[in-house]
Design an enzyme around this catalytic site. Structure first.
Site, PDB file in Angstrom:
ATOM      1  N   ASP A  89     -11.059   2.701   4.411  1.00  0.00           N
ATOM      2  CA  ASP A  89     -11.379   1.419   4.276  1.00  0.00           C
ATOM      3  C   ASP A  89     -12.736   1.315   4.283  1.00  0.00           C
ATOM      4  O   ASP A  89     -12.963   0.431   3.661  1.00  0.00           O
ATOM      5  CB  ASP A  89     -10.679   0.344   5.592  1.00  0.00           C
ATOM      6  N   LYS A 110       1.046  -1.232   0.401  1.00  0.00           N
ATOM      7  CA  LYS A 110       0.148   0.298   0.232  1.00  0.00           C
ATOM      8  C   LYS A 110       0.831   1.052  -0.368  1.00  0.00           C
ATOM      9  O   LYS A 110       0.178   2.098  -0.886  1.00  0.00           O
ATOM     10  CB  LYS A 110      -1.009   0.129   0.883  1.00  0.00           C
ATOM     11  N   GLN A 166      -4.189  -1.698  10.132  1.00  0.00           N
ATOM     12  CA  GLN A 166      -4.118  -3.186   9.110  1.00  0.00           C
ATOM     13  C   GLN A 166      -4.511  -3.975   9.953  1.00  0.00           C
ATOM     14  O   GLN A 166      -4.466  -3.562  11.766  1.00  0.00           O
ATOM     15  CB  GLN A 166      -2.626  -3.128   8.032  1.00  0.00           C
TER      16      GLN A 166
END
Ligand code: NAP
Length: 306
Positions: A142, A75, A119
């Site tokens: 997200d 990412k 994460q």
């Protein structure tokens, strides 16, 4: 789609027991997620040049999970390629839920941060849902916050989860018309299966969701024009489950005993599907591309609204 030419249906009702297809061998066309992701990154780079500053994505990694480290690195690299600034914080395995929440709150309050990514999975003992709910809704790139999920279900503006958004982009890239089609989603997680079903529904597909307690997944799959496999089970979808010419999207990421990466879709599906996404190089890169899209959108809302 050319695929329709590749078979002759001897029975019109795909749910019929005596279903028989005379299969003429066809090879599915691959949907190249990596190439599509790169072309999206190039378009994003242009949008970023129009902003007064670089968009900023804050990334929190907690603990030492090796797969998470790889995901975070990928990412961060994608941010660099596109012109997004990433700010990573790595907390030790011993970090408490309060440590994690403190970091998220600091980014919530920082006006220079556009997107926040925590994460997953988080180490044992940390309530991931509580952490996600701490992320400011307007920085939830997200799309996992309950407010983002609610926006999706009710058809309102909000950040959409990246993996199913990437799948929708892939379907759009082949000009696939979902209206009136039957889509089967295999898997019902909050981050993939459920939002995937909602997005397909939003585009007027008739959607079925299968999960580990579904007794007739094969029968449902044979009736589907689109199959999205997101169960995390290697070789779950085999050629005999696929209606010839169907679009098969492989979200799964599994490791074979020899260490090779594979999806949920068996190799022989290439001979039945009309379109197929590869693993690797399919949904994975598109998931990252959609994270970048959400981050740039967030920055645009913050910077261009002023
Ligand atoms: P998850 O939370 O483990 O959910 C898996 C889902 O699959 C569950 O709903 C489960 O049913 C269902 N399932 C399991 N075995 C099944 C079976 N035999 N038949 C039908 N359904 C079955 O996983 P996830 O986070 O959604 O991820 C799914 C897969 O996608 C994983 O391989 C993951 O690594 C991959 N993934 C890839 C990307 C990407 O960027 N490419 C992103 C996210 C996830 P129950 O609910 O009944 O348990």
């Amino acid at each position: 789609m050319g695929s329709a030419l590749g078979f002759r249906t001897l029975c019109d009702n795909p749910l019929h027991h005596n279903i028989q297809w005379e299969r003429l061998h066809m090879t599915a066309q691959l949907i190249d997620g990596k190439a599509l992701a790169r072309s999206m990154e190039a378009k994003l780079a242009e949008r970023i040049r129009a902003l007064p500053r670089k968009p900023v994505l804050a990334v929190l990694l907690v603990g030492e999970d090796p797969a998470s480290r790889v995901y975070v690195r990928n990412k961060v690299l994608a941010c660099e390629r596109t012109g997004i600034e990433s700010r990573s914080v790595h907390l030790p395995e011993t970090a408490t839920e309060e440590d994690v929440i403190r970091q998220v709150r600091a980014w919530n309050e920082d006006p220079t941060v556009d997107g926040i990514l925590v994460q997953l999975p988080l180490p044992r003992g940390i309530d991931a849902q509580r952490v996600i709910e701490t992320v400011a809704l307007e920085k939830d790139v997200d799309g996992f916050h309950v407010g983002s999920a609610g926006a999706l279900v009710t058809g309102r503006e909000g950040f959409r989860p990246c993996t199913p958004s990437g799948v929708m982009e892939m379907l759009e890239s082949i000009g696939y018309e979902l209206r009136g089609k039957h889509a089967l989603v295999i898997g019902r997680s909050n981050i993939v299966g459920k939002p995937m079903a909602m997005m397909l529904l939003e585009k007027d597909a008739t959607v079925t969701v299968a999960h580990s307690r579904t007794p007739n997944t094969k029968e449902l799959a044979l009736a589907a024009d689109v199959i999205v496999a997101a169960a995390g089970r290697a070789d779950l979808v085999t050629a005999d489950m696929v209606k010839p010419g169907a679009v098969v999207i492989d979200v799964g990421m599994n490791r074979r005993p020899d260490g090779r990466l594979c999806g949920d879709v068996a190799d022989d599906v290439r001979d039945a599907a009309g379109w197929l996404t590869p693993v690797p190089g399919g949904v994975g890169p598109m998931t990252i591309a959609m994270l970048l899209v959400n981050t740039v959108r967030s920055a645009e809302m913050r910077l261009l609204a002023q």
